[in-house]
Write an enzyme that holds these catalytic residues in place. Sequence first.
Site, mmCIF file in Angstrom:
data_model
loop_
_atom_site.group_PDB
_atom_site.id
_atom_site.type_symbol
_atom_site.label_atom_id
_atom_site.label_comp_id
_atom_site.label_asym_id
_atom_site.label_seq_id
_atom_site.Cartn_x
_atom_site.Cartn_y
_atom_site.Cartn_z
ATOM 1 N N ASP A 1 10.009 -11.210 16.476
ATOM 2 C CA ASP A 1 10.125 -12.589 16.958
ATOM 3 C C ASP A 1 10.727 -12.621 18.366
ATOM 4 O O ASP A 1 11.349 -11.642 18.821
ATOM 5 C CB ASP A 1 11.039 -13.349 15.976
ATOM 6 N N MET A 2 10.595 -13.738 19.060
ATOM 7 C CA MET A 2 11.153 -13.912 20.411
ATOM 8 C C MET A 2 11.325 -15.410 20.595
ATOM 9 O O MET A 2 10.354 -16.122 20.775
ATOM 10 C CB MET A 2 10.132 -13.356 21.404
ATOM 11 N N ASN A 3 12.579 -15.868 20.470
ATOM 12 C CA ASN A 3 12.787 -17.307 20.323
ATOM 13 C C ASN A 3 13.308 -18.051 21.534
ATOM 14 O O ASN A 3 13.731 -19.198 21.399
ATOM 15 C CB ASN A 3 13.712 -17.571 19.133
ATOM 16 N N TRP B 1 5.975 -26.282 21.275
ATOM 17 C CA TRP B 1 6.383 -25.699 19.998
ATOM 18 C C TRP B 1 5.730 -26.535 18.879
ATOM 19 O O TRP B 1 5.672 -27.761 18.972
ATOM 20 C CB TRP B 1 7.924 -25.733 19.861
ATOM 21 N N CYS C 1 5.423 -12.636 17.057
ATOM 22 C CA CYS C 1 5.771 -14.034 16.827
ATOM 23 C C CYS C 1 6.657 -14.443 17.990
ATOM 24 O O CYS C 1 7.376 -13.619 18.534
ATOM 25 C CB CYS C 1 6.554 -14.096 15.503
ATOM 26 N N ASP D 1 4.857 -22.352 14.145
ATOM 27 C CA ASP D 1 5.841 -22.729 13.122
ATOM 28 C C ASP D 1 5.395 -23.967 12.367
ATOM 29 O O ASP D 1 6.008 -24.342 11.374
ATOM 30 C CB ASP D 1 7.200 -22.989 13.775
HETATM 31 C C1 DGJ Z 1 10.814 -18.530 14.712
HETATM 32 C C2 DGJ Z 1 9.680 -18.072 13.849
HETATM 33 O O1 DGJ Z 1 8.466 -18.587 14.300
HETATM 34 C C3 DGJ Z 1 9.963 -18.485 12.417
HETATM 35 O O2 DGJ Z 1 8.899 -18.152 11.602
HETATM 36 C C4 DGJ Z 1 11.227 -17.812 11.965
HETATM 37 O O3 DGJ Z 1 11.044 -16.437 11.914
HETATM 38 C C5 DGJ Z 1 12.373 -18.183 12.888
HETATM 39 N N1 DGJ Z 1 12.049 -17.940 14.254
HETATM 40 C C6 DGJ Z 1 13.614 -17.410 12.533
HETATM 41 O O4 DGJ Z 1 14.636 -17.604 13.407
#
Ligand code: DGJ
Length: 730
Positions: A478-480, A199, A526, A548
Amino acid sequence: MNIQFDEKNRVFKLDTEHTSYVMAVVDNEGFLGHVYYGAKISDTDVAYLLRTDENPMVPSKNNRDRSSFLDTFPMEYPGNGVGDYRESAIAVLDKNGHSAVQFFYRSHQIFDGKKKIPGLPASFAKETECQTLEIVTEDPVLGLEAVLVYTVFAGSDVITRSVRVTNHEAETIALTKVMSASFDMDAEGYEMLTLHGSWARERQIEQRPVGYGKQSVSSVRGESSHQEHPFVALVSKDATEDQGKVYGVHFVYSGNFLAQVEKNQFDTLRVMMGIHPQDFCWELKQNETFYAPETVLVFSGNGLGGMTRNLHDFYRSHMIRSPYKNKKRPILINNWEATYFDFNTEKLIAIAKEAKKCGIEMLVMDDGWFGRRNDDNTSLGDWQVNEEKITGGLKHLVDEVNVIGLQFGIWFEPEMISPDSKLYEKHPDWAIELPDRTPCRSRNQFVLDLSRKEVRDYVYEAVASVLRSANIAYVKWDMNRQLTDLGSSFLDEKHQGELMHRYVLGVYELQERLMTEFPDLLLENCSGGGARFDPGMLYYSPQIWCSDDTDAIERLKIQEGTALIYPLSAMGAHVSDCPNHTVGRVTPFATRGNVALAGTFGYELDITKIPEEDRKLIPEQTAMYHKYNDLVREGDYYRIASYAKNHEYDCYEVVSKDKKEALVTFVQVLNRPNYHSRRICLKGLQPDRNYQIEGDKGVYHGDTLMHAGINIPNMWGDFQSVLIHVKAAE
Ligand code: DGJ
């Protein structure tokens, strides 16, 4: 004809403008061997390279030592368990519990154009732009057919490969491994170049010698990942930016992958790319077909730079479908680093008003606008606007922003579910979880089981109904978190091994539906920054958030690795505030702008709060974006110096296709006192054309600028940078 079949010698020859790829069928049984891939050659009958006249001979002549043949022959699509001890491209679990499989040539077809791969992203072209060879191979014992598909994009020096496997037997069979491409080559001292990261540190370039045995990069995280990248290049030891041999192998897929190079006892290499076999098992009933994703192969005899420019052109012309691909994207301002979760209508409108004054064209509302989401512990899945924050509702906000003169964009994380959400209360079984195990939380959220149609339908409607409710021009998807606890309450025990791939197919189906209903939407993918930056996602979105980490200096490395294989037009890049939120570094606002200009360009800061001297620079930067973006988006990219390698400065250049214009970006990272100017040599200009440098009265030939170069004065202050604009003299 870019694809020839020499009937007499049973040789296939695929030619692009500068490369050739050759295969041959040998022996009565029909072994398909990989003969050659590299710089273009004139002759077709080069099957002597298969060494079948050397010991060990082909089985029909010397079946006594069949094992020696199988252990050395450069099999084009190597089977499993019958004598080739190198990595297999395919493996099965048949009705008897056996894993053996081996394919033999049966027939082939050559046609203009290219078929789609059902459910998967893949390159495309007009019938006149490419030609396809489909080689039908068979395992007669299993009744299994593997069709090896090759498409030649002559103009881009690219050959794509994919495979489809069909079960023709009444008995069901399981595929436990299906790689998309494999080819063998003589080692000749190649090194392996890959992209690794984490990350905030995505796609850092690494090059290492290829040793005996297997060396690989991979992901089993359910996405292409921050950590390793679905790309491998074999680079000759003498290769530089401008010369030497480079083979690039790039996977058009957004899930688990394995990219492997194996050096064997005879110093030959087997290069392989495909879905990672770990956790993979796919059942094929009679007449069912499995489609393996596409792999892009590129060979450059002109070093890494040649590979880069081929891939940039290829992706721009044959992978990105969005109507935005040839258009300037609106300059956006995103509120994530400006406000995080702490925003409301009033705040967003204040940002929009100030942004408009500075030439910004779109406001993007990031995470936190829905459910009860005031931090990252809640509400994913509840895609109803939070009217306590967005007072007056979403349409009201969008209309107000439109009246100010900005377009509006919105953030979603559609694949996720928070345990603290109405959706989870109602459908806890929609999350990917294993019975009797406590599911692993990551950012306090679970992943939705997109193998289930009802889940995909819910997700689609949730996103689409928001888009239908207001004038929304852009979505950040997005996908976190990555996948764990691989269990689906929907799939039976024989199909659990299909979950990871079905999940990726689900993501593709959702984005396909979205782009079909909203063809003019600008979609930016993203994943916690750039964890799903891959050619598969480019098929749906013309741009992807790169990282990020918005620090201009860290970005030099991230953007260099990304631009090694992806066009600048696809790299999401924003100017953010300082000290940088990820590394705490303070860099000049101008340098942050210059570095972001190499990507899609936008802002990620509270424009109502940043220092006045920074804000004053924004109109200048937005004007520069309009001045240079056509060149950046469509031009040829050249790396001149890499800060990642020299630890002192970075320099890259974009040259227009007609060679009449170039933009050089130079960033001085190390500030050395009492140092003279630095000489840099431009690239890609026309040697005999006259050029002028903006701000300089002199006229220089292209060859002077490229061979003798120009001096960049040492700059006073930390992390200074300069843009050099070169134009053909009138
Ligand atoms: C991860 C993304 O890369 C960020 O830019 C942002 O959108 C956050 N998630 C939001 O939770």
